[in-house]
Enzyme design. Structure first.
Site, PDB file in Angstrom:
ATOM      1  N   ALA A  49       7.580  34.791  20.627  1.00  0.00           N
ATOM      2  CA  ALA A  49       8.893  34.383  21.123  1.00  0.00           C
ATOM      3  C   ALA A  49       8.686  33.075  21.879  1.00  0.00           C
ATOM      4  O   ALA A  49       8.287  33.070  23.048  1.00  0.00           O
ATOM      5  CB  ALA A  49       9.473  35.450  22.033  1.00  0.00           C
ATOM      6  N   THR A  86      10.238  31.858  31.070  1.00  0.00           N
ATOM      7  CA  THR A  86       9.683  32.696  30.012  1.00  0.00           C
ATOM      8  C   THR A  86      10.788  33.554  29.405  1.00  0.00           C
ATOM      9  O   THR A  86      11.967  33.257  29.589  1.00  0.00           O
ATOM     10  CB  THR A  86       8.491  33.525  30.558  1.00  0.00           C
ATOM     11  OG1 THR A  86       7.813  34.145  29.469  1.00  0.00           O
ATOM     12  CG2 THR A  86       8.937  34.602  31.532  1.00  0.00           C
ATOM     13  N   ASN A  87      10.449  34.597  28.667  1.00  0.00           N
ATOM     14  CA  ASN A  87      11.449  35.467  28.027  1.00  0.00           C
ATOM     15  C   ASN A  87      10.934  36.907  28.016  1.00  0.00           C
ATOM     16  O   ASN A  87       9.840  37.192  28.493  1.00  0.00           O
ATOM     17  CB  ASN A  87      11.757  34.956  26.614  1.00  0.00           C
ATOM     18  CG  ASN A  87      10.527  34.940  25.745  1.00  0.00           C
ATOM     19  OD1 ASN A  87       9.936  35.976  25.452  1.00  0.00           O
ATOM     20  ND2 ASN A  87      10.097  33.750  25.359  1.00  0.00           N
ATOM     21  N   ARG A  88      11.721  37.814  27.441  1.00  0.00           N
ATOM     22  CA  ARG A  88      11.437  39.249  27.532  1.00  0.00           C
ATOM     23  C   ARG A  88      10.438  39.769  26.503  1.00  0.00           C
ATOM     24  O   ARG A  88      10.200  40.969  26.446  1.00  0.00           O
ATOM     25  CB  ARG A  88      12.729  40.045  27.340  1.00  0.00           C
ATOM     26  CG  ARG A  88      13.693  39.936  28.473  1.00  0.00           C
ATOM     27  CD  ARG A  88      14.864  40.869  28.235  1.00  0.00           C
ATOM     28  NE  ARG A  88      15.920  40.649  29.196  1.00  0.00           N
ATOM     29  CZ  ARG A  88      15.920  41.137  30.441  1.00  0.00           C
ATOM     30  NH1 ARG A  88      14.919  41.895  30.845  1.00  0.00           N
ATOM     31  NH2 ARG A  88      16.911  40.875  31.256  1.00  0.00           N
ATOM     32  N   SER A  89       9.865  38.916  25.688  1.00  0.00           N
ATOM     33  CA  SER A  89       8.939  39.413  24.665  1.00  0.00           C
ATOM     34  C   SER A  89       7.764  40.167  25.295  1.00  0.00           C
ATOM     35  O   SER A  89       7.127  39.671  26.222  1.00  0.00           O
ATOM     36  CB  SER A  89       8.401  38.236  23.847  1.00  0.00           C
ATOM     37  OG  SER A  89       7.323  38.670  23.044  1.00  0.00           O
TER      38      SER A  89
END
Ligand code: CTP
Ligand code: CA
Length: 212
Positions: free
Chosen positions: A88, A21-24
């Site tokens: 994102a 996943t990512n930091r969004s």
């Protein structure tokens, strides 16, 4: 008007218990959804997993993977006058997802990734969307040029560009400082809270909506 908004990160499964996943945080997309619902529009919010409460008076479509978000957008965008892509989205996903948890074996491990579909990039040709199309561009360098490239490649009417290398704004933060990149010009905005920017982005997007 009916406004479709994508928001939050996506999750790409590695095995039954792990994902990429990512930091969004989802804050920017949810702030736009809030502003649109407040203004009395019908809002379709297609969101990856976030910690934020679902705004009142929106049609909420929860998704996890990019593939799920793609299918949800393909289905719902037909009803929209304006589409704002604030999610994102993971550019790649694991090539194969085993049914069982991956066991550790050697001292290194390689994960093969394959390219995900570009949801925003599919809106015009593949989904046949003719409404106002607004994208985001998260960049760490050459902000305006990179955002303008995305605007042109994806057939957008407006790209909201932000510099994700800066620690004080962007992903996890409550504030953001953005550039509005249009086909013929660029408009910089001062730093604002994401709530306030949600209203500004909504107004700028509605101004691009088809009139008939
Ligand atoms: N986007 C999307 N589907 C993807 C990737 C991106 O819909 N598979 C959308 C995002 O929601 C955003 C815009 O495209 O509105 C730009 O996302 P960004 O990650 O900045 O651009 P990419 O085209 O993925 O290019 P890169 O990450 O290589 O800079
Ligand atoms: Ca990307």
């Amino acid at each position: 008007m009916t406004i479709l908004i994508t928001a939050g990160p996506t999750r790409e499964a590695i095995d039954p218990v792990r994902f990429l996943t990512n930091r969004s945080s989802g804050k920017m997309g949810y702030a736009i959804a809030d502003a649109a619902a407040e203004a009395g529009h019908r809002v379709i919010l297609i969101s990856g997993p976030t910690q934020i409460d679902v705004p009142h008076r929106v049609d909420y479509i929860p998704v996890e993977s990019t593939q799920e978000m793609f299918e949800a957008v393909q289905h719902w965008i037909k009803k929209a006058d304006v589409a704002i892509f604030a999610a994102a989205v993971a550019d790649y996903r694991p090539a194969a997802v085993p049914d069982q948890k991956i066991k550790k074996t050697g001292d290194t491990m390689t994960l093969e990734l394959v390219r995900n579909p570009d949801i925003l990039g599919s809106a015009r040709k593949e989904f046949g969307f003719h409404g106002a199309l607004i994208g985001f561009a998260a960049e760490t360098e050459n902000l305006e040029d990179n955002a303008r490239g995305k605007l042109q490649r994806k057939g957008c009417d407006l790209v909201i560009a932000n510099d994700v290398a800066r620690q004080d704004i962007g992903f996890d933060s409550n504030d953001n400082e953005i550039l509005l990149v249009y086909p013929e010009h660029t408009e910089p905005l001062e730093k604002h809270s994401k709530e306030h920017l949600g209203q500004i982005i909504l107004e700028k997007s509605m101004a691009l909506a088809p009139h008939d």
